[in-house]
Write a protein that holds these residues in place. Structure first.
Motif, mmCIF file in Angstrom:
data_model
loop_
_atom_site.group_PDB
_atom_site.id
_atom_site.type_symbol
_atom_site.label_atom_id
_atom_site.label_comp_id
_atom_site.label_asym_id
_atom_site.label_seq_id
_atom_site.Cartn_x
_atom_site.Cartn_y
_atom_site.Cartn_z
ATOM 1 N N HIS A 26 0.831 -1.202 0.000
ATOM 2 C CA HIS A 26 0.000 0.000 0.000
ATOM 3 C C HIS A 26 0.869 1.256 0.000
ATOM 4 C CE1 HIS A 26 -3.110 -2.886 0.796
ATOM 5 N NE2 HIS A 26 -2.566 -3.207 1.943
ATOM 6 N N GLU A 27 1.928 1.239 0.804
ATOM 7 C CA GLU A 27 2.836 2.388 0.898
ATOM 8 C C GLU A 27 3.510 2.685 -0.444
ATOM 9 O OE1 GLU A 27 5.467 1.212 4.053
ATOM 10 O OE2 GLU A 27 3.844 1.222 5.519
ATOM 11 N N ALA A 28 3.758 1.649 -1.231
ATOM 12 C CA ALA A 28 4.418 1.818 -2.531
ATOM 13 C C ALA A 28 3.450 2.264 -3.618
ATOM 14 C CB ALA A 28 5.095 0.515 -2.944
ATOM 15 N N GLY A 29 2.172 2.353 -3.279
ATOM 16 C CA GLY A 29 1.190 2.763 -4.271
ATOM 17 C C GLY A 29 0.814 1.668 -5.245
ATOM 18 N N VAL A 30 1.064 0.429 -4.877
ATOM 19 C CA VAL A 30 0.788 -0.701 -5.750
ATOM 20 C C VAL A 30 -0.663 -1.158 -5.612
ATOM 21 C CG1 VAL A 30 1.428 -3.080 -6.318
ATOM 22 C CG2 VAL A 30 3.173 -1.462 -5.614
ATOM 23 N N SER A 31 -1.183 -1.106 -4.422
ATOM 24 C CA SER A 31 -2.520 -1.647 -4.189
ATOM 25 C C SER A 31 -3.613 -0.717 -4.692
ATOM 26 C CB SER A 31 -2.729 -1.930 -2.698
ATOM 27 O OG SER A 31 -3.077 -0.761 -2.006
ATOM 28 N N VAL A 32 -4.799 -1.271 -4.759
ATOM 29 C CA VAL A 32 -5.964 -0.501 -5.193
ATOM 30 C C VAL A 32 -6.636 0.212 -4.015
ATOM 31 C CG1 VAL A 32 -6.315 -2.035 -7.150
ATOM 32 C CG2 VAL A 32 -7.618 -2.420 -5.053
ATOM 33 N N ARG A 33 -6.056 0.112 -2.843
ATOM 34 C CA ARG A 33 -6.639 0.740 -1.651
ATOM 35 C C ARG A 33 -6.900 2.224 -1.912
ATOM 36 N NH1 ARG A 33 -3.841 -0.209 3.927
ATOM 37 N NH2 ARG A 33 -5.070 -2.119 3.827
ATOM 38 N N GLY A 34 -8.147 2.639 -1.670
ATOM 39 C CA GLY A 34 -8.533 4.032 -1.855
ATOM 40 C C GLY A 34 -8.736 4.449 -3.299
ATOM 41 N N ARG A 35 -8.651 3.515 -4.224
ATOM 42 C CA ARG A 35 -8.734 3.852 -5.649
ATOM 43 C C ARG A 35 -9.915 3.203 -6.365
ATOM 44 N NH1 ARG A 35 -2.568 3.385 -7.844
ATOM 45 N NH2 ARG A 35 -2.024 5.517 -7.371
ATOM 46 N N VAL A 36 -10.654 2.379 -5.680
ATOM 47 C CA VAL A 36 -11.801 1.720 -6.296
ATOM 48 C C VAL A 36 -12.990 2.666 -6.244
ATOM 49 C CG1 VAL A 36 -13.415 -0.215 -6.100
ATOM 50 C CG2 VAL A 36 -10.970 -0.590 -5.744
ATOM 51 N N ALA A 37 -13.597 2.911 -7.394
ATOM 52 C CA ALA A 37 -14.737 3.823 -7.462
ATOM 53 C C ALA A 37 -16.021 3.136 -7.016
ATOM 54 C CB ALA A 37 -14.901 4.370 -8.886
ATOM 55 N N LEU A 38 -16.260 1.945 -7.567
ATOM 56 C CA LEU A 38 -17.517 1.249 -7.318
ATOM 57 C C LEU A 38 -17.327 -0.253 -7.441
ATOM 58 C CD1 LEU A 38 -19.695 3.459 -9.682
ATOM 59 C CD2 LEU A 38 -19.841 3.486 -7.197
ATOM 60 N N SER A 39 -18.313 -0.978 -6.950
ATOM 61 C CA SER A 39 -18.385 -2.416 -7.171
ATOM 62 C C SER A 39 -19.088 -2.644 -8.499
ATOM 63 C CB SER A 39 -19.185 -3.074 -6.052
ATOM 64 O OG SER A 39 -19.504 -4.408 -6.391
ATOM 65 N N GLU A 40 -18.809 -3.759 -9.117
ATOM 66 C CA GLU A 40 -19.460 -4.076 -10.385
ATOM 67 C C GLU A 40 -20.978 -4.157 -10.243
ATOM 68 O OE1 GLU A 40 -18.366 -7.960 -11.925
ATOM 69 O OE2 GLU A 40 -18.290 -8.754 -9.899
ATOM 70 N N THR A 41 -21.473 -4.357 -9.040
ATOM 71 C CA THR A 41 -22.925 -4.422 -8.828
ATOM 72 C C THR A 41 -23.570 -3.042 -8.872
ATOM 73 O OG1 THR A 41 -22.664 -4.304 -6.423
ATOM 74 C CG2 THR A 41 -22.747 -6.511 -7.427
ATOM 75 N N GLU A 42 -22.753 -1.991 -8.846
ATOM 76 C CA GLU A 42 -23.268 -0.623 -8.815
ATOM 77 C C GLU A 42 -23.180 0.102 -10.153
ATOM 78 O OE1 GLU A 42 -22.110 1.050 -4.556
ATOM 79 O OE2 GLU A 42 -20.387 0.102 -5.554
ATOM 80 N N VAL A 80 -9.171 3.567 -16.253
ATOM 81 C CA VAL A 80 -8.112 4.331 -15.579
ATOM 82 C C VAL A 80 -6.752 3.825 -16.033
ATOM 83 C CG1 VAL A 80 -9.472 4.944 -13.530
ATOM 84 C CG2 VAL A 80 -8.245 2.773 -13.582
ATOM 85 N N SER A 81 -5.737 4.657 -15.895
ATOM 86 C CA SER A 81 -4.396 4.255 -16.333
ATOM 87 C C SER A 81 -3.483 3.838 -15.181
ATOM 88 C CB SER A 81 -3.735 5.393 -17.109
ATOM 89 O OG SER A 81 -3.583 6.527 -16.287
ATOM 90 N N TRP A 82 -3.797 4.220 -13.958
ATOM 91 C CA TRP A 82 -2.870 3.964 -12.853
ATOM 92 C C TRP A 82 -2.505 2.496 -12.623
ATOM 93 C CZ3 TRP A 82 -5.026 0.969 -9.159
ATOM 94 C CH2 TRP A 82 -6.398 1.045 -8.957
ATOM 95 N N PRO A 83 -3.365 1.509 -12.924
ATOM 96 C CA PRO A 83 -2.908 0.134 -12.694
ATOM 97 C C PRO A 83 -1.712 -0.269 -13.555
ATOM 98 C CG PRO A 83 -5.289 0.190 -12.778
ATOM 99 C CD PRO A 83 -4.794 1.533 -13.260
ATOM 100 N N GLY A 84 -1.459 0.441 -14.635
ATOM 101 C CA GLY A 84 -0.322 0.133 -15.489
ATOM 102 C C GLY A 84 0.933 0.905 -15.135
#
Length: 177
Positions: free
Chosen positions: A121-137, A148-152
């Motif tokens: 999380h500290e390295a900015g690798v995880s999706v923590r705090g970056r998920v907008a919604l669940s697929e159910t929404e 989004v481009s950040w996962p790459g």
């Protein structure tokens, strides 16, 4: 076993196929990127990440909320195997399974290297705090609005001792193949 072999981490000693179940599971760094909805361009084959998470994704833990039953509850959940790791185009470049399959080492922030689950999380690798919604929404037709481009992007480099830098700069990383 020699002392050098005993000190060499298991992921440097064995191919993916030879890992025990516990070793295999420990390679997961808990980034959650594989739990993001991905879209593939039908014309180019290019993979686009979204900030929409699988319905079983837990934003608090960055893990699957029902890992043991995930494939029964999510019909398109992919079980990672050594063969799958070598063929999936959407695995992030930072994924430990992909790194080991490609003969590379784990990054400084991987919990097996750092000794801490928080470094992902500290390295900015995880999706923590970056998920907008669940697929159910989100309606399927609206998924492209969440690309989004950040996962790459590459994770933050390790802090160097004595640099005085509070936050390391990010380096750009090519989009997943």
């Amino acid at each position: 076993m020699s002392k050098a072999a005993a000190e060499t981490p298991f992921w440097k000693q064995k191919p993916l196929e030879a890992l025990s179940q516990a070793e295999w599971e420990s390679l997961c760094d808990g980034c959650g990127r594989c739990c993001l909805v991905k879209l593939e361009d039908e014309d180019t084959g290019q993979i686009h990440y979204t900030d929409i998470a699988c319905k079983l994704f837990s934003a608090e833990t960055c893990r699957c909320a029902d890992y043991g039953q995930r494939r029964r509850k999510v019909h398109d959940c992919v079980k990672l195997t050594p063969a799958a790791v070598r063929s999936l185009k959407w695995l992030p470049r930072s994924c430990a399974y992909r790194l080991i399959a490609e003969g590379r080492d784990l990054a400084w922030w991987h919990p097996l290297v750092s000794g801490s689950a928080s470094t992902v999380h500290e390295a900015g690798v995880s999706v923590r705090g970056r998920v907008a919604l669940s697929e159910t929404e989100v309606q399927l037709a609206d998924y492209p609005d969440y690309i989004v481009s950040w996962p790459g992007q590459a994770p933050r480099p390790a802090k160097t001792r004595g640099s005085g830098a509070e936050k390391p700069r990010r380096r750009a990383e090519p989009a997943p193949e």
